[in-house]
Design an enzyme around this catalytic site. Structure first.
Site, mmCIF file in Angstrom:
data_model
loop_
_atom_site.group_PDB
_atom_site.id
_atom_site.type_symbol
_atom_site.label_atom_id
_atom_site.label_comp_id
_atom_site.label_asym_id
_atom_site.label_seq_id
_atom_site.Cartn_x
_atom_site.Cartn_y
_atom_site.Cartn_z
ATOM 1 N N LYS A 144 0.866 -1.180 0.000
ATOM 2 C CA LYS A 144 0.000 0.000 0.000
ATOM 3 C C LYS A 144 0.896 1.221 0.000
ATOM 4 O O LYS A 144 2.124 1.096 0.099
ATOM 5 C CB LYS A 144 -0.929 0.005 1.218
ATOM 6 C CG LYS A 144 -0.203 -0.178 2.558
ATOM 7 C CD LYS A 144 -1.167 -0.276 3.708
ATOM 8 C CE LYS A 144 -1.863 -1.622 3.763
ATOM 9 N NZ LYS A 144 -3.286 -1.556 3.433
ATOM 10 N N ARG A 145 0.312 2.374 -0.101
ATOM 11 C CA ARG A 145 1.087 3.608 -0.047
ATOM 12 C C ARG A 145 1.840 3.682 1.274
ATOM 13 O O ARG A 145 1.326 3.269 2.320
ATOM 14 C CB ARG A 145 0.114 4.794 -0.188
ATOM 15 C CG ARG A 145 0.735 6.155 -0.222
ATOM 16 C CD ARG A 145 -0.291 7.172 -0.707
ATOM 17 N NE ARG A 145 -1.552 7.067 0.001
ATOM 18 C CZ ARG A 145 -1.849 7.747 1.108
ATOM 19 N NH1 ARG A 145 -0.959 8.572 1.638
ATOM 20 N NH2 ARG A 145 -3.034 7.621 1.682
ATOM 21 N N LYS A 169 -0.317 4.019 8.129
ATOM 22 C CA LYS A 169 -0.479 2.637 7.686
ATOM 23 C C LYS A 169 0.476 1.688 8.433
ATOM 24 O O LYS A 169 0.353 0.482 8.344
ATOM 25 C CB LYS A 169 -0.286 2.545 6.178
ATOM 26 C CG LYS A 169 -1.372 3.312 5.408
ATOM 27 C CD LYS A 169 -1.171 3.250 3.916
ATOM 28 C CE LYS A 169 -2.201 4.073 3.153
ATOM 29 N NZ LYS A 169 -3.550 3.496 3.174
ATOM 30 N N THR A 223 -8.705 -0.959 0.064
ATOM 31 C CA THR A 223 -9.199 -1.856 -0.986
ATOM 32 C C THR A 223 -8.233 -3.021 -1.188
ATOM 33 O O THR A 223 -8.639 -4.091 -1.625
ATOM 34 C CB THR A 223 -9.397 -1.110 -2.324
ATOM 35 O OG1 THR A 223 -8.201 -0.416 -2.657
ATOM 36 C CG2 THR A 223 -10.558 -0.133 -2.234
ATOM 37 N N LYS A 243 -8.866 -7.139 -1.985
ATOM 38 C CA LYS A 243 -8.237 -7.931 -3.055
ATOM 39 C C LYS A 243 -7.524 -9.147 -2.483
ATOM 40 O O LYS A 243 -7.618 -10.264 -3.022
ATOM 41 C CB LYS A 243 -7.256 -7.054 -3.835
ATOM 42 C CG LYS A 243 -7.897 -5.907 -4.578
ATOM 43 C CD LYS A 243 -6.880 -4.842 -4.955
ATOM 44 C CE LYS A 243 -7.585 -3.566 -5.382
ATOM 45 N NZ LYS A 243 -6.695 -2.392 -5.429
#
Length: 840
Positions: A579-580, A585, A687, A691
């Site tokens: 992810k970014r 995060k 998201t 996935k």
């Protein structure tokens, strides 16, 4: 909830039959005759394109010739389908959706388009006659990196979902010449290189020069009244031309075709070059106007830690919305001749705050060019525009310096100022003159123009992107507005294009599902994935499921060996965090735990340990120094472990360079663990979690964003939850969180951070360690011990192969609600109030 779902699904099976015997009638397949006819047609079209565009016969064509010819054929087919589709939509007076977003992370188009148009087999058959492999053509296509992360990928998934649902839609964004940068790691330090995607990606773009628009910046505004009419003239403006290029996105089975209209900035033809200066030999100055115009669409998200960067970002945003809103208005007027019915026939959706200026731009057109009164224009706009919030991060709720805003966009500033005055006056009445509350809701205050507040004031709907996030924006981010206008606030949980992320990225798993369910109904309706649930108790199905996972892991291991020179063991746990790169995060929580584990293994080399491979992929914003330091820390930690023969067969850390959509399509099917470890209350939805879950990875995460809904879908036995809740985080903040205390009192934290301060791999990591001991804004140390527990729990669970397979399969079975088809249905029903075109 998961157990109830299992019981309901189990009833669908006969009590006397094993799950593998379940049968359904498969939908009718295309006949061999029609397939042959389609292949002949495709062969002829390809031959024509090769001759006309590249002057080669099929026998002499290179793979690159074939790729470009195939792309052009598909583009033309989609354009024809789009024309027919929109003609039907007009006849049925179908409402149009206009989706504005600064990012559309499209990735590659060839595989997705062939799949959705049901042409994959035909293309393989035609190409095989000339010894051409379709897989090789896939690899020639660059990723269309017109986005940075989840926001842009969501927008791309939505175009697919809208087309499949037969809801006419146009997405609007910018034609970034370089897109998101290519990431290069120089001994772990991120460097940014231009992403030259257009040479291989331009074949998908259809130029529409006849629809170019003019966008005005700077200058002065002159106003006057004449015979009761208000006149406005924007004088001495800098004019930039928006040239449109269309990228078509086909829905599955050709139900519909969405258009992504991308605007490229150019100088006006009469002012591209100052010939007087050119003839005087001042060549650079002569070209300056053209260069300044084109820089607007050079690259996504220029650094904004200086005034020039802020000005460029503001210019990008207004350029996008001005061109798009002009286009929307002209399209609507061509059909209806009036904007009075705009709310009934058009839904304008702002995906995050970047396109907020669509609101005053539409006001400008209605006031200055169409002669509407303020009251009527505002009433139309507030019934047409809707807004999705994607973050609770204060820094992402964009604010512009008022002086910059007024200078760069003088007429828009006048309109925003008037909106603010009228809105504040209205709110004073609604709140019984609560000055403090109204000042917090104001659009302009303390020298700042606040985009999120403008969205809330003008939109008829404001939605979050997960149930938890939607509650947070009501109770925190926009609490003042919620108390006054509660009817505006809604929730639509994000979704992903399951046809891309399951059917195309993991074809073996798609075949497994098709065989078990006896049909491929799940391709069009992901809720059918729930019917996999009974197979979680069938050992043969579980073994087959894990065999597919093993092959996907082997495929990824081959890629890692080629790209990183590191051999990873497919039998180890593939623990994935992609992810970014951002502190919230908490990639550094993951890395701190890896360092702790490494130290434990060094101290106790004979301890029981389940081999684990940690896979990271993330780009940091170019100006985000600490995030770049975290990347370097993870990268060099991986090198340190790899160079230690006592540990490297048990523990691996691989940082995958230049994470992008095509790499994600390789990675998602191979993951065992999905790391979703943001601090509770900071991730809007996510998201990537969806996935990974859909491909049979088990989530290890906090109760944050859509993790909450994943937990409810799979049940507590099929997810690894750790960490504080949102309420506990808020309590910690109120009490005064002191990470230094944890550093002093927890020996494991103390030891790992001391190693970071001392350093390894030739450098120290004091910036990252110091941020954790001094401020730790995302409470990494507070959640560290519980994270260790969850890691241990997942390792123990992995040793029971069938039990793990059951968890993984139930994650796939529970993922159907996270399809973007469901999200599109929710938006259509709750926000846009539109219906599909029939007869497609």
């Amino acid at each position: 909830m998961a157990k109830e779902t299992e019981k309901k699904s189990a009833k669908k099976l006969s009590a006397n039959k094993a799950p593998a015997s379940k049968k359904k009638t498969a939908p009718a397949k295309k006949s061999s005759r029609s397939k042959a006819a389609s292949a002949v047609s495709l062969a002829e079209e390809l031959k024509t394109r090769l001759l006309h565009n590249f002057s080669v016969q099929p026998e002499d064509a290179t793979d690159e010739n074939w790729y470009n010819a195939l792309a052009l054929v598909l583009r033309d087919r989609m354009r024809t389908k789009r024309t027919q589709y929109i003609s039907k939509a007009h006849k049925q007076d179908a409402k149009q959706v206009y989706y504005l977003c600064m990012e559309f992370l499209m990735g590659r188009s060839l595989k997705n388009t062939l799949f959705n148009l049901n042409l994959t087999e035909e293309a393989e058959r035609v190409l095989s006659k000339y010894g051409v492999r379709l897989d090789n053509l896939y690899e020639l296509e660059p990723d269309a990196g017109l986005g940075n992360g989840g926001l842009g990928r969501l927008a791309a998934c939505f175009l697919d979902g809208l087309a499949t649902a037969s809801i006419p839609a146009i997405g609007y964004s910018l034609l970034y010449e370089y897109g998101i940068f290519r990431q290069k790691l120089d001994n772990g330090w991120q460097t940014e290189a231009p992403d030259f995607w257009l040479p291989g990606g331009q074949c998908w773009l259809l130029p529409r020069p006849e629809l170019a628009k003019k966008v005005l910046f700077d200058g002065e505004v002159r106003e006057w009244w004449n015979n009761g009419f208000h006149h406005v003239e924007h004088e001495n403006a800098t004019v930039i031309v928006a040239q449109p290029y269309d990228l078509m996105v086909a829905g599955k089975d050709g139900h519909g075709v969405s258009t992504l209209r991308l605007w490229k900035a150019t100088a006006p033809s009469d002012g591209a070059i100052d010939m007087t200066l050119y003839n005087q030999g001042e060549y650079m100055r002569a070209m300056e106007r053209r260069a300044m115009a084109e820089i607007i669409t050079h690259q996504l998200y220029p650094s904004d830690n200086h005034r020039e960067g802020k000005s460029l970002r503001l210019s990008q945003q207004y350029f996008l919305v001005s061109a798009s809103v002009q286009d929307i208005v002209q399209r609507h007027l061509r059909k209806y001749g009036t904007l009075d019915n705009l709310p009934e026939m058009a839904a304008i959706h702002l995906n995050d705050t970047h396109p907020t200026l669509a609101i005053p731009e539409l006001m400008r057109i209605m006031l200055d060019e169409c002669g509407y009164s303020w009251e009527k224009a505002w009433e139309i706009i507030t019934r047409t525009v809707a807004y999705t919030n994607h973050t609770v991060m204060a820094e992402a709720l964009e604010c512009w310096p008022e002086d910059l805003f007024s200078q760069r966009l003088p007429r828009i500033y006048q309109i925003v100022k008037e909106i603010n005055n009228r809105f504040s006056e209205q709110m004073m009445k609604e709140t019984d003159n609560d000055v403090a509350k109204v000042s917090r809701m104001a659009i302009i205050s303390f020298g700042l123009v606040k985009m999120a507040n403008l969205c809330v004031a003008a939109s008829h709907s404001v939605n979050g992107v997960s149930r938890l996030h939607s509650e947070i924006i009501k109770q925190d981010v926009f609490h003042d507005a919620y108390t006054v206008m509660p009817e505006k606030f809604k929730n639509v949980t994000n979704g992903i294009a399951h046809r891309r992320w399951l059917c195309q990225a993991n074809p073996e798993l798609a075949t497994f599902i098709r065989e078990r369910l006896g049909s491929d109904e799940f391709v069009m309706d992901a809720s059918h994935l729930e019917e996999l649930t009974p197979f979680a108790d069938d050992p043969d199905s579980l073994q087959a499921f894990m065999a597919i996972k093993r092959r996907n892991k082997e495929r990824l291991a081959k890629y890692v060996l080629q790209q990183n020179g590191v051999a990873i063991d497919p039998d180890s746990i593939f623990d994935v965090q992609v992810k970014r790169l951002h502190e919230y995060k908490r990639q550094h929580l993951n890395a701190l735990h890896i360092l702790h584990t490494y130290l434990e293994l060094k101290e106790n080399p004979n301890m029981e340990f389940v081999p684990r491979t940690y896979l990271f992929g993330a780009k940091s914003a170019p100006g985000y120094f600490l995030a770049k330091e975290i990347i370097r820390f993870i990268y060099l930690l991986g090198k340190e472990i790899e160079n230690d023969p006592a540990v490297r067969d048990k523990l691996k850390v691989v940082y995958l360079e230049d994470y992008r959509v095509s790499l994600a399509e390789l990675l998602m099917p191979a993951a065992d663990i999905s790391e979703q470890i943001s601090l509770a209350g900071t991730e809007a939805s996510g998201t990537g979690n969806m996935k990974l879950m859909m491909n049979g990875a088990v989530t290890l995460g906090t109760m944050d964003g859509a993790n909450v809904e994943i937990y409810e879908s799979v049940g507590p036995d099929n997810i690894f939850i750790f960490g504080m809740s949102t309420e506990e985080v808020e309590n910690q903040k109120r009490m005064g969180y002191t990470p230094q205390t944890l550093y002093n009192n927890n020996p494991r934290i103390h030891r790992a951070l001391d190693v970071m301060f001392r350093g390894f791999g030739g450098r120290q990591f004091g910036e990252v360690a110091g941020s954790l001991t001094s401020k730790d804004p995302y409470m990494v140390l507070a959640d560290f011990e519980d994270y260790c527990r969850a890691q241990d729990q997942s390792a123990a669970a992995y040793t029971d192969t069938l039990a793990w397979a059951r968890k993984a399969l139930l994650n796939t079975a529970g993922s159907g609600i996270f399809s973007s088809d469901r999200s599109i249905q929710d938006y259509s029903d709750r926000i846009w109030h539109c219906r599909p075109v029939t007869g497609m």
